[in-house]
Every structure is written in structure tokens, then in C-alpha cells.
Design a protein around this motif. Structure first.
Motif, PDB file in Angstrom:
ATOM      1  N   LEU A   1      83.358  87.830  93.567  1.00  0.00           N
ATOM      2  CA  LEU A   1      83.347  88.457  94.883  1.00  0.00           C
ATOM      3  C   LEU A   1      84.651  88.188  95.628  1.00  0.00           C
ATOM      4  CD1 LEU A   1      79.689  87.787  96.103  1.00  0.00           C
ATOM      5  CD2 LEU A   1      80.780  90.025  95.870  1.00  0.00           C
ATOM      6  N   ARG A   2      85.182  89.237  96.222  1.00  0.00           N
ATOM      7  CA  ARG A   2      86.383  89.169  97.057  1.00  0.00           C
ATOM      8  C   ARG A   2      87.589  88.593  96.320  1.00  0.00           C
ATOM      9  NH1 ARG A   2      84.707  92.913 100.439  1.00  0.00           N
ATOM     10  NH2 ARG A   2      83.128  92.248 101.934  1.00  0.00           N
ATOM     11  N   ASN A   3      87.491  88.478  95.006  1.00  0.00           N
ATOM     12  CA  ASN A   3      88.597  87.970  94.198  1.00  0.00           C
ATOM     13  C   ASN A   3      89.000  86.540  94.556  1.00  0.00           C
ATOM     14  OD1 ASN A   3      90.272  88.872  91.987  1.00  0.00           O
ATOM     15  ND2 ASN A   3      91.980  88.474  93.345  1.00  0.00           N
ATOM     16  N   LEU A   4      87.993  85.727  94.892  1.00  0.00           N
ATOM     17  CA  LEU A   4      88.240  84.329  95.245  1.00  0.00           C
ATOM     18  C   LEU A   4      87.888  83.386  94.104  1.00  0.00           C
ATOM     19  CD1 LEU A   4      86.977  84.305  98.941  1.00  0.00           C
ATOM     20  CD2 LEU A   4      89.339  84.358  98.116  1.00  0.00           C
ATOM     21  N   GLY A   5      87.561  83.920  92.939  1.00  0.00           N
ATOM     22  CA  GLY A   5      87.257  83.088  91.782  1.00  0.00           C
ATOM     23  C   GLY A   5      85.792  83.128  91.433  1.00  0.00           C
TER      24      GLY A   5
END
Length: 1005
Positions: A113-117
Motif C-alpha cells: 500500500l502507498r509504496n511504503l513497503g
């Protein structure tokens, strides 16, 4: 180990979206979610993001819901394929399109999600944790969850640790399984790409029914899926080895143009170096073999006007999408013993089989992973043969070495013996690759019921485990290879075969262990005996277990005029264990790869949480509804101690048709087993320079003081007048990536604010919904790995001796390496990073009865304002927003129509323009215009479609196509950041396969 991913994007097609006033329902058809006036009458349920039962329309958080009909309408076999169509998700860390070169966990399906890992996205099943599919992490493998058994998926973005605990930093994906089903449903599906690959087969059977006067229900599922391989050679863009044109002196505006062929110089026939090392690349000092296996002088990797290419095309062996096979079982059952006691049982088993395949092993006599790194990659082609009876010795040559190479060879190492170096593609050993068997088992047992008309309780125990066994082929035992290359003429007939002219291994102990001489000269020259002695299949096994016990009480208290006060309290205990064990040669770094240590570790946590919902006002002017909520959690870890999480939410509806909402959260992520107790892994970093280069005995300043403190540096200066390093020194720098048992938790601050509009009071617009939500997530104390360049700077330029402890220098001359040169620069994990992202989600949906059916139009749009990483305190921002995988603008839309007999849906996805990594542009290219058109990746649009027919109550036939327009991926080729090896594009972001078709049938009884 990466703890964050500097990229964000979903894959190349989209899920439709239907919206209600506060519920974004990504559904193909309107009846799949509450809509219009019906939404107001929706049942009071427990929605993701809260443990207090509430109507979904009054949820204070923006929740996106993917229903089972959406999953079916996409034609996806794996849940990951459906979720990645959602703009809230970033590029997955692992998928079947990007893991062919993985050393472990190949083929796992993750979300981010949201490219946060991936580790900052918490995946739940029925509101409870699910065991990880990647050893040492919390990352769930969606291959383990049967798609056909899913009722819906709730996606909540933003911090939710107060409600669900650690890892819910970017948000929560809650998968709700089907239950209370009665009947039999069987389905079958097949598909293929227009290139004839990516074959897909799927079979599902689901049976359910009530028993004992409807007091209980049992639902069981069995399924099988198989997805075939897609090879690089199957696409013209990736069939031949290539590299970005700028690496062969093209203009910068041709950075996306491929230069081909750009073959590997590691060729099956071998490339042999003779003479002085400093000039070993000249044509006169190289030999190889032509296609007829004749020895020739010189070597031309890519060929020229007068000579055929001698190099090797790796792309002929590589894979774009790896084959994946799954066997799935699932169970969901419950029985009502009394009005206040209901027992339930959930079970899940998944067996996933994955196979990776890539080109044969490239063996180098030199280099940090070579056979003879200490001598610059040179091995002797003559040696002493000893008479065992007399002890007499005679100097002989290796009879396997061609005479022309022998005559051209010299002594370059100073031991009095002729030597040579080589590179060779070990095609005799077959292709490299791995066979992976991954088994996941999970069971949940519990009891729930009503304590009174206001209070309910639940208690449960959840156990899960993932066991993985990976067998790798095509690798070598470096020590055995060295023994096999050290061959001499058997002048004393030591092998007893009657010949005194053949070759034997020079070392007697090696001969006793089965050593056979290695003939590396020419195509298919290695004998079966030598291959059996040298080959070294490697392995890695892992076991991850998770145990969770929890109990909660949820209810309400009267007292407020606007409604009852909702309360939830509970406690949980969780234990995580993980181990990952490599074979002995991998542990020692003796199979041609890097040295990797085993991982063993565990932790446990006790947690208590509470939640309250206060209805302040209702049905008054400008306050149709005003509600406040709060949640808090206290967690005591065996590792990081006590941590706290909380959130505050508000919902205000001035009128029935408009709802404003907002949430502020503090969330945490405790370090996982891999980050705390993971085994160290050897690395060979590039682009590092020795800060002591050029220092003399009379140099002054902090840098000189730090350098001259090392005895090896002083010896080097005494021998050369100043500190000198050569190319072998630079290439020979190694180091270990270490974990850290003293890590602390990460903390995030996030908030969302938005509005949901559903004009139900206007008949023409009652089925129109619009939501606009702003999100902002900031993470501090992020767990990151210290850059080696930073360690060098802190030690030598800043004089910080704590960082000097990570550095080891050679204290004496060792072969080709200089005294005092850098040998090891280790690094480790610290809570030294930060991440931030913010943006806007806009969704619009409308449905209307048209021509005897229901038509639907839905669109979802995300714009990212900011997205960046701060690798170290005080360091500059490393922006990822706007880069490949993180386009600032993305949109998903769907248009559909359905009646009882027929349905059609078209779904489109827009991926906005993007750019290459700014660090690559500034660092490697030396360009400050990071948004120049030279580095721009063009926007892409993908279109999917599905048609279904329902000729009767019991049958449904469907036909569909993904990437109908056959949109090609952008050319992000070898040498450019975000390139996926073998695909010549960013296969994690864009569709690397092309147009593909599927068809299937469902039968219900």
C-alpha cells in the motif's frame, strides 16, 4: 535487505469501482455494494478499521471494498492480480513477473500500500493475522489464499496500528472469506496469451450446507491453478541481450534506445587470457573457439564486420513470468451451541510449486567470486608430477591445455610456472534455476456469542506455518573446480589405466575424493566425471510459524441523545518464529555465489487495546450526524519493549447527503525476525573509492590521520611513495550486510481528511457517489541499511571511530591486492531512515437502469503530491513520486451493463508519465534536469473486457481478454534503473506479457 521500496504503481489493468456515501466498493456491478438510498439501510457490521459494529455508511475512514464479483470480473487467478489494479497499491516487492532471479521466495505474491513497503501493509483474513509467506517478515503470500473462497476484500489506507497492531503503517488489507454457503459450485477456466504462452488453468469446487436445524454450517473448498512460463525469447523486445544505447556512446536523448546485440563475454566455448595481466584484454593475448570448435585467437563479444560474435545471448534462457502451480484447500465452519455460545473453525492449506530458470552459470577464474581471486584469477597450466615410489618429481604441462595457449602463456604470478585466466559459461551443467515447494497451513478455532443484548464477546486461537524447500541447480563447488583445474600429465600412470600421457588431478587427496580433470577448452569439453565432481546443487529451507491468541468484548452503553456509546476492549498474545537454512557451501560462499548465513529468531508480544465511539449530535440543523472516535493500543514486545499506538477520528454530516471525515493516527512497526536476527549476507558493492588513495606519509588533516593509523596503509605508502590502489583492489572490495538485534520500532504519523457525497434526496442523482480524500503518511526511525559510502565518509572524513569498526583493510600483499587496500566494508541496519507520502484519492460512481438492465460507470483517480525517502538523518530527500512505478497520476475506470442473462464490462487503467530514478540521473549521468524529456517514460493505457452469459439458474459462461489493445510496455532496458532482468521493461509496473484471452464456466446446484 530493503526495508522500503523506492517505487509505486499497480499493474496494467484495472478493477471497476462502485461507491457509496462512505464506502468505496470496487465492484463491477451496482448490486454488489450498498448504493443510493439502500445504503442507509445497510446492516450494522464490523468494518475494517474499527472493531465496533456500525453501519458501513458511518465509517469514519475511507474503505475500498473489492467484492467476489469484482475478482471474477477481472478473470484473475491470483488475488494479487486484482488488487494491483487499485491505485492505492504500489509496485509489489515480489510477483511471478519479477522474481526469476530471487535467491529465495520466488513466485510469492505480495502487496504494498502507498509504496511504503510490503512489511508496512498488514494483511488480515477475517480480521485476524495470517502467517507470513516470506521467511523472517510479516509479508503474506497471497498465493496461499484461494481466490474463489473470498467474499470481499476491504482496503483501508493509513495507519491502523491502534486497532490491529504492528505493521499497519500504510494500511490494512482485510480478506473476508465466504461463510454460511449452501449448495455446490464448480468452475473451470483456461487462458492463453496471443503468443501461445502464459497458459492458465483453474479448477474450483465449493460445497456448503447447514446442519442440526440450521444451527451450524460447514463450507469446504478445493482448488487447483496452474500458470505457465513466459520466456524472454518469446518477445521480440527481449529475445536478444541488449543495453541502453548511452552506454555505447549514443546521445543522451537515445537513453531508451537499445544497443543490440550486447552479448555476455562469458561464452560456453570459453575465453582464455595469457600473458601479463595489465594487458590481458588485447586480442593477441586472448583465445576462444569458433562455432566448429576450432581454437582461434582473439575474442569479439558482439562481432564486427569481419568476425562473427563470440559472445553468449543470455536472453535466450531467461524468464519473464515464472510458472506457478497451486493446490488449495479451505474450510469455514461454525456451530451455535446456544444463544450465547457459538464455536467456529477456519482452516487453510496451500501448496505452491514454482520453478525459475535462467542461463547457465558464468564462471570466472578472477573476481571476488572467482576460483582464484588471490592470484588475480590465474591458475597454473604446468606443475610437478611426483613419483610415489621414489619421491622424484618432474615438471609437466597440463595436457588438456591446447599447445597454442600453452606456448603463449607466461608466469604472471611469480611462482615460476606458466598460468592463464579464463571466463566460461558452464553450459555443460545445464541451466541455472530453482524448484520451490512452499506449503502454508493455518487454522483458527474460537468461540463467540452474546453476553447480553448489548455486549458480545469472542476468544480465539490462531496458528499458522509456512514451510519452504528450494533446490537450486547449475552451480559449482569452487574448491572442487580449483582441484579439477590443477591437472598435470600422469607420467607415472598413477590412475593405473596404462597411459602416461593423459591428465590427472595434481592433488593426491583430491584424486582420492574422486577428482577428475576439468577440460574447459571449447564447447561441451567437460567430461561427465568432471561435472559430477564439480557440480554442487544448493538448497535453502525455511520454516515460519505464527501463534496468536486473542479475546475481546464489544458493546454499547446508553446515555447520549445522539445514540449509544460504542466500546471495544481486548487483549492479544502473539509469537513469531522463523528460520532459514542454506546448504554448507552457500554458508561458506563456495558455490560461486555470495556467502549467506542462516537465520534463527523469534519474538513475542502482549497487547491490550481499547476503542470508543461517541455519537455527539444527530438529526439537528447542520448536524445530521456528528461522531467522534478514538482507539489506543499498548504493546509489550520481548524485543523493543513497550510501544504505544492511537488514532482519533471524526465524522460530520451537515446533511444526509454529505459526510466529512478525518482520522489522525500514530502507528508503529516493530522490527521483524529478519531485521533482528537475520544471518549476514556477503555483498560486493560497486562504485566505491578508497578515501586514502594518494595519501602520503607527510599528509595532514583528519583524513590523513585516519588513514595513517592503519599499518597496511603505511606499508603501502613506504613501498610506493603514496597510497596506491589498483583495479583488482577496487573490484575486490567485499562486505557483509548485517542485521541488528538492538533495533527499535518505527513510528508513523498519518492523517486523512475527506468528503463523501451521495445526493440521495435527488432522484436523478441518488445513485451518484463522489468521494475525495487527502492522505498524508510520515514515517520516522525507519529501519534502513547504512550506505557504505556514508560509513567511509564518517570514518575517514569525520574521524568517527565507531564507523571505522565496520572497515577491514588488508595488512599485507595478497596476490594481486595491495597492502592496506579495502577488503571488507560491513554495514548493518539502523533506525536511521524516514519516508513520507501524500496525495489525493478521487472516486466517482454512477449506476442507472438502462434497456432492461443496469448500467454502471465508475472511475478512481489518485494523484501523489509527495513521495520521498530520507536514507539518513540530515540527508537530502530521495524522491520516488513521479518515478517509474510511482507515476503522480493514475486512474482506473469501468463501464458495464448487466441483466439476468447477459453482462459486459470494460475496464481501463491509465498510468501517467514517469521518469527514471533521480539518483541515477544526477549521480550516473551528472544531469540536474531530472525531468528532462530524455528521461521520461510515456504514459500507458490498458483496456480489459469480459462478457458473461447466464442461460439458466445453474450455469454461467464467461469470456474475457486482458490488455485488449495489446499495449506494449515502455523500453526500460538493461542498464537503466527499474529494469527487470529478462523483461527489458519494468515488469513489476507494466504488463510484460501482452494481450491474453480466457474463458470458463461456473455450475451451481
Amino acid at each position: 535487505m530493503k526495508t522500503f521500496s523506492k517505487r509505486a504503481l499497480l499493474r496494467a489493468s484495472a478493477a471497476p469501482a462502485i461507491l457509496s456515501a462512505s464506502l468505496i466498493a470496487s465492484a463491477a456491478f451496482a448490486q454488489d455494494a450498498p448504493q443510493g438510498a439502500d445504503a442507509a439501510d445497510s446492516d450494522t457490521i464490523v468494518v475494517t478499521g474499527s472493531r465496533i459494529a456500525t453501519p458501513v455508511i458511518d465509517a469514519p475512514n475511507p474503505i475500498q471494498v473489492v467484492t467476489d464479483q469484482v475478482i471474477r470480473s477481472t478473470g484473475a487467478i491470483n488475488l494479487q492480480e486484482t488488487l494491483l489494479r487499485n491505485p492505492a497499491f504500489g509496485t509489489p516487492a515480489i510477483s511471478r513477473n519479477n522474481s526469476n532471479f530471487s535467491t529465495s521466495s520466488a513466485g510469492v505474491a505480495t502487496v504494498d500500500l502507498r509504496n511504503l513497503g510490503s512489511d508496512r501493509t498488514l494483511v488480515l483474513v477475517n480480521g485476524r493475522r495470517f502467517v507470513a509467506g516470506v521467511p523472517g517478515t510479516s509479508t503474506v503470500d497471497l498465493n496461499s489464499i484461494p481466490t474463489q473462497f473470498i467474499d470481499r476484500v476491504d482496503v483501508l489506507t493509513g495507519g491502523s496500528s491502534a486497532v490491529y497492531g504492528s505493521d499497519a503503517v500504510a494500511g490494512v488489507v482485510n480478506i473476508t472469506l465466504k461463510k454460511d454457503y449452501q449448495g455446490i459450485e464448480a468452475s473451470a477456466r483456461t487462458g492463453i496469451s496471443e503468443h501461445g504462452d502464459d497458459s492458465q488453468r483453474e479448477f474450483n469446487l465449493m460445497l456448503g450446507g447447514n446442519f442440526d436445524d440450521n444451527k451450524g454450517n460447514v463450507l469446504v473448498y478445493a482448488g487447483y491453478t496452474k500458470q505457465g512460463a513466459v520466456f524472454s525469447r518469446g518477445r521480440s523486445r527481449s529475445a536478444i541481450d541488449q543495453i541502453s544505447c548511452v552506454y555505447v556512446n549514443c546521445d543522451v536523448d537515445q537513453i531508451f534506445e537499445p544497443y543490440a546485440p550486447y552479448y555476455s563475454s562469458f561464452a560456453p566455448q570459453g575465453r582464455f587470457f595469457v600473458g601479463p595481466q595489465a594487458t590481458q584484454t588485447t586480442q593477441a593475448q586472448q583465445f576462444t573457439y569458433d562455432k566448429n570448435n576450432n581454437l582461434i585467437q582473439g575474442f569479439s563479444t558482439n562481432g564486427n564486420a569481419t568476425r562473427a560474435a563470440d559472445g553468449f545471448n543470455r536472453s535466450a534462457y531467461r524468464t519473464i513470468a515464472i510458472p506457478t502451480e497451486r493446490y488449495l484447500l479451505a474450510l469455514n465452519a461454525h456451530y451455535e451451541i446456544s444463544d450465547s455460545v457459538n464455536v467456529f473453525l477456519e482452516g487453510n492449506y496451500a501448496s505452491t510449486k514454482v520453478r525459475t530458470e535462467l542461463e547457465p552459470f558464468p564462471m570466472d577464474s578472477a573476481g571476488p567470486n572467482g576460483i582464484f581471486p588471490a592470484t588475480g584469477g590465474r591458475f597454473n597450466i604446468e606443475g610437478l608430477s611426483i613419483n610415489p615410489a621414489t619421491g622424484a618429481s618432474v615438471l609437466t604441462r597440463n595436457p588438456l591445455v591446447p599447445l597454442a595457449i600453452y606456448n603463449a602463456a607466461t608466469d604472471t604470478t611469480g611462482d615460476g610456472l606458466r598460468d592463464i585466466g579464463f571466463t566460461k559459461r558452464l553450459s555443460e551443467f545445464g541451466n541455472r534455476g530453482s524448484s520451490v515447494d512452499r506449503d502454508t497451513f493455518r487454522i483458527v478455532a474460537g468461540v463467540n456469542g452474546a453476553l447480553s443484548d448489548r455486549w458480545n464477546y469472542e476468544a480465539y486461537y490462531n496458528y499458522g506455518q509456512t514451510r519452504e524447500s528450494q533446490q537450486n541447480q547449475g552451480q559449482v563447488n569452487v574448491l572442487n573446480f580449483a582441484n579439477a583445474l590443477n591437472a598435470v600429465q600422469d607420467v607415472y600412470d598413477l590412475n593405473g589405466n596404462g597411459s602416461t600421457t593423459d591428465a590427472i588431478c595434481a592433488d593426491a587427496q583430491a584424486r582420492a575424493q574422486g577428482c577428475a580433470p576439468a577440460n574447459i577448452f571449447g564447447y561441451n569439453a567437460l567430461s561427465p566425471e568432471a561435472i559430477n565432481y564439480i557440480i554442487a546443487p544448493s538448497s535453502v529451507t525455511s520454516l515460519t510459524t505464527q501463534s496468536v491468541a486473542g479475546a475481546s468484548i464489544v458493546g454499547s452503553l446508553p446515555g447520549l441523545s445522539a445514540g449509544d456509546i460504542g466500546i471495544a476492549i481486548g487483549a492479544e498474545y502473539r509469537k513469531e518464529q522463523s528460520e532459514q537454512v542454506f546448504d554448507a557451501l552457500t554458508n561458506a560462499g563456495l558455490n560461486g555465489g555470495n556467502k549467506l548465513a542462516n537465520t534463527y529468531g523469534q519474538f513475542h508480544v502482549w497487547e491490550g487495546y481499547g476503542e470508543i465511539r461517541l455519537p455527539i449530535l444527530a438529526d439537528t440543523p447542520f448536524f445530521h450526524r456528528l461522531e467522534l472516535s478514538a482507539a489506543g493500543r499498548v504493546s509489550k514486545y520481548s524485543t523493543v519493549g513497550t510501544v504505544y499506538s492511537y488514532n482519533l477520528s471524526a465524522l460530520w454530516a451537515p446533511v444526509q447527503d454529505i459526510r466529512f471525515r478525518g482520522t489522525y493516527s500514530q502507528s508503529t512497526r516493530a522490527p521483524n525476525v529478519s531485521e533482528l536476527y537475520g544471518g549476514s549476507g556477503q555483498d560486493y558493492p560497486s562504485d566505491l573509492s578508497d578515501p586514502c588513495d594518494g595519501i602520503t606519509a607527510t599528509s595532514t588533516g583528519t583524513l590523513a590521520t585516519q588513514c595513517l593509523a592503519n599499518v597496511g596503509v603505511r606499508a603501502n605508502i613506504a613501498a610506493n611513495g603514496s597510497f596506491v590502489v589498483n583495479q583488482a583492489d577496487i573490484q575486490g572490495i567485499s562486505g557483509f550486510n548485517n542485521t541488528n538485534p538492538n533495533l527499535n520500532e518505527e513510528q508513523s504519523k498519518s492523517w486523512t481528511v475527506g468528503v463523501a457525497i451521495n445526493p440521495r434526496s435527488v432522484d436523478a442523482l441518488r445513485n451518484l457517489t463522489l468521494t475525495v480524500d487527502y492522505f498524508n503518511i510520515k514515517i520516522k526511525d525507519a529501519i534502513t541499511q547504512l550506505p557504505r559510502s556514508f560509513i567511509l565518509s564518517q570514518c575517514y572524513n569525520a574521524g568517527n571511530d565507531d564507523y571505522c569498526s565496520f572497515i577491514t583493510r588488508r595488512q599485507a600483499v595478497a596476490g594481486a591486492n595491495s597492502a592496506g587496500s579495502l577488503e571488507f566494508i560491513d554495514t548493518t541496519l539502523f533506525n536511521s531512515g524516514g519516508l513520507r507520502t501524500s496525495g489525493l484519492d478521487v472516486t466517482l460512481g454512477y449506476s442507472q437502469n438502462v434497456a432492461g438492465g443496469q448500467a454502471n460507470f465508475n472511475v478512481s483517480y489518485t494523484h501523489v503530491f509527495k513521495g520521498y525517502v530520507i536514507p539518513l538523518p540530515g540527508a537530502g530527500r530521495d524522491n520516488f513520486a513521479g518515478e517509474s512505478g510511482a507515476s503522480k497520476d493514475r486512474a482506473t475506470g469501468a463501464l458495464g451493463w448487466i441483466n439476468k442473462d447477459f453482462g459486459v464490462t470494460f475496464t481501463g487503467t491509465y498510468i501517467g508519465k514517469a521518469y527514471l530514478d533521480d539518483q541515477f540521473i544526477i549521480g550516473s549521468r551528472g544531469d540536474t534536469d531530472i525531468h528532462s524529456s530524455n528521461y521520461r517514460i510515456k504514459s500507458k493505457f490498458y483496456l480489459d473486457g469480459q462478457i458473461k452469459f447466464t442461460p439458466g439458474d445453474n450455469f454461467e459462461f464467461f469470456f474475457g481478454a486482458n490488455n485488449l489493445l495489446n499495449t506494449s510496455p515502455p523500453p526500460i532496458i538493461t542498464g537503466l534503473p527499474f529494469n527487470t532482468t529478462g523483461a527489458e521493461t519494468d515488469a513489476s509496473t507494466y504488463d510484460p506479457i501482452g494481450r491474453r484471452y480466457y474463458t470458463g464456466v461456473r455450475v451451481k446446484f
